[in-house]
Design an enzyme around this catalytic site. Structure first.
Site, PDB file in Angstrom:
ATOM      1  N   GLU A 157       6.801   5.754   9.386  1.00 54.97           N
ATOM      2  CA  GLU A 157       8.202   6.097   9.675  1.00 54.97           C
ATOM      3  C   GLU A 157       8.881   6.396   8.348  1.00 54.97           C
ATOM      4  O   GLU A 157       9.786   5.681   7.911  1.00 54.97           O
ATOM      5  CB  GLU A 157       8.924   4.980  10.437  1.00 54.97           C
ATOM      6  CG  GLU A 157      10.283   5.461  10.963  1.00 54.97           C
ATOM      7  CD  GLU A 157      11.169   4.349  11.472  1.00 54.97           C
ATOM      8  OE1 GLU A 157      10.707   3.521  12.271  1.00 54.97           O
ATOM      9  OE2 GLU A 157      12.349   4.311  11.041  1.00 54.97           O
TER      10      GLU A 157
ATOM     11  N   ASP B 103       9.979   2.788   6.438  1.00 55.19           N
ATOM     12  CA  ASP B 103      11.287   3.410   6.668  1.00 55.19           C
ATOM     13  C   ASP B 103      11.880   3.898   5.350  1.00 55.19           C
ATOM     14  O   ASP B 103      13.086   3.908   5.148  1.00 55.19           O
ATOM     15  CB  ASP B 103      12.277   2.463   7.362  1.00 55.19           C
ATOM     16  CG  ASP B 103      13.273   3.198   8.255  1.00 55.19           C
ATOM     17  OD1 ASP B 103      13.296   4.443   8.237  1.00 55.19           O
ATOM     18  OD2 ASP B 103      14.036   2.518   8.966  1.00 55.19           O
TER      19      ASP B 103
HETATM   20  C1  GRE Z   1      16.796   4.635   9.100  1.00 56.44           C
HETATM   21  O1  GRE Z   1      16.008   5.542   9.368  1.00 56.44           O
HETATM   22  O2  GRE Z   1      16.468   3.463   9.076  1.00 56.44           O
HETATM   23  C2  GRE Z   1      18.225   4.939   8.788  1.00 56.44           C
HETATM   24  C3  GRE Z   1      18.722   6.225   9.021  1.00 56.44           C
HETATM   25  C4  GRE Z   1      20.053   6.473   8.741  1.00 56.44           C
HETATM   26  C5  GRE Z   1      20.876   5.478   8.258  1.00 56.44           C
HETATM   27  C6  GRE Z   1      20.372   4.204   8.040  1.00 56.44           C
HETATM   28  C7  GRE Z   1      19.050   3.935   8.297  1.00 56.44           C
HETATM   29  O3  GRE Z   1      17.906   7.186   9.481  1.00 56.44           O
HETATM   30  O4  GRE Z   1      18.557   2.692   8.099  1.00 56.44           O
HETATM   31 ZN    ZN Z   2      13.771   5.397  10.163  1.00 54.21          ZN
END
Ligand code: GRE
Ligand code: ZN
Length: 320
Positions: A13, A283
């Site tokens: 991700e 992430d």
């Molecule tokens: C994420 O993908 O975790 C994310 C976003 C946008 C803002 C905050 C965030 O895509 O944590």
């Molecule tokens: Zn994300």
């Protein structure tokens, strides 16, 4: 004493921004935290950050809301350009990047065709959708052709959060947004809406219509593993249509550890879903890589189970 060799690590991700698509994005989080150079990088900056943490492969995906807030006919052509540029980035760094495509969900049939195109022509591993698609939950019947095609191609759809519906922000969060903007995103709003999306998909009948559909949730399943027993019990009470929520969830969903490096949450998820359903993710760049791989070293699992989470399960699901 011999130390274990570094495990092979796949993270799935991991976000970037396409300059053309992101030109219209307003993200205080990205601005406040200076994330733009990282989101823009599909080269050295990103790969150095992977190497620092021992991440071998990132399965790249666009950042939220990607193409889910585009409402004109031009969305189809734009999604195609975004996917083609992503393909170039994957080709430029053999072995380091794979990809989930974007879909122009304003046109569900074109989305199904674009999914097929990127999987068969570009070797993408599936697609990611972000939050509500122009106000519609993804269980809406209009989107079922996308599930049908994903099943035919045998690729997963990744259900990622995006900024919650404006009416929800107004009713649930607005007094806290100024001091705690993350209440809308990773702090709470993202997870609630995405868990709702997943619950609605299970209840909608789309999984019975297309039994082989594979779905991925990030953030350790957006809280659903913790709540699975209670949801299942409540949905089985008198007055509800007969369904086995728990069975359907366990059959169709995989989860990742993105942005949720919690050992109690991981152990709960393993107990509910089985270790085969859990895949490591970070992430990035919303979350740093090193705390992710350092955390995995501390989790009380045998090497064989850690290897499933760090690469084995992703290799099987994504056919890598
Ligand atoms: C994420 O993908 O975790 C994310 C976003 C946008 C803002 C905050 C965030 O895509 O944590
Ligand atoms: Zn994300």
């Amino acid at each position: 004493m011999a130390t274990d060799p570094k495990p092979f690590v796949i993270a799935l991700e991991e976000h970037y921004w396409d300059a053309e698509l992101a030109a219209g994005f307003k993200s205080p989080e990205v601005n406040n935290r200076g994330l733009r150079p990282k989101l823009d990088s599909l080269g050295e900056l990103r790969i150095d950050a992977m190497d620092e943490a021992g991440i071998d492969v990132q399965v790249l995906s666009h950042g939220a809301p990607a193409t889910q807030r585009l409402d004109s006919d031009s969305a189809v052509a734009l999604a195609r350009r975004v996917n083609d540029r992503l393909h170039e980035a994957v080709l430029a760094h053999p072995g380091r990047f794979e990809a989930f495509g974007v879909l122009p969900t304003v046109d569900p049939l074109a989305s199904a065709d674009e999914l097929e195109r990127v999987v068969t022509k570009h070797g993408f591993k599936g697609a990611m959708v972000h939050g509500l698609a122009n106000g519609l939950f993804f269980d809406d019947r209009r989107f079922w052709p996308i599930y049908e095609r994903a099943r035919a191609l045998d690729v997963p759809l990744y259900l990622h959060p995006a900024m919650p519906h404006p009416a929800v922000i107004e009713a649930y969060y607005k007094e806290y947004v100024k001091d705690f903007p993350s209440i809308l995103t990773a702090g709470w709003g993202f997870g609630v809406e995405t868990a709702t999306q997943a619950i609605r998909i299970v209840l909608s009948g789309v999984l019975e219509a297309y039994p082989g559909v594979k779905l991925i949730l990030g953030h350790m399943g957006e809280g659903l593993p913790f709540s699975l027993w209670r949801i299942d019990q409540a949905m089985s009470r008198e007055g509800n249509r007969t369904t086995s929520f728990r069975e359907a969830f366990r059959e169709h969903f995989w989860i990742t550890t993105s942005g949720n490096f919690s050992t109690p949450a991981l152990l709960c998820s393993i107990m509910e879903l089985g270790v085969e359903r859990i895949m490591f993710s970070v992430d990035w760049p919303y979350v740093d890589n090193v705390p992710g791989t350092e955390w995995m070293k501390t989790v009380p699992l045998c090497t064989a189970d850690k290897d499933k989470i760090l690469h084995g399960n992703a290799r099987r699901l994504l056919k890598m």
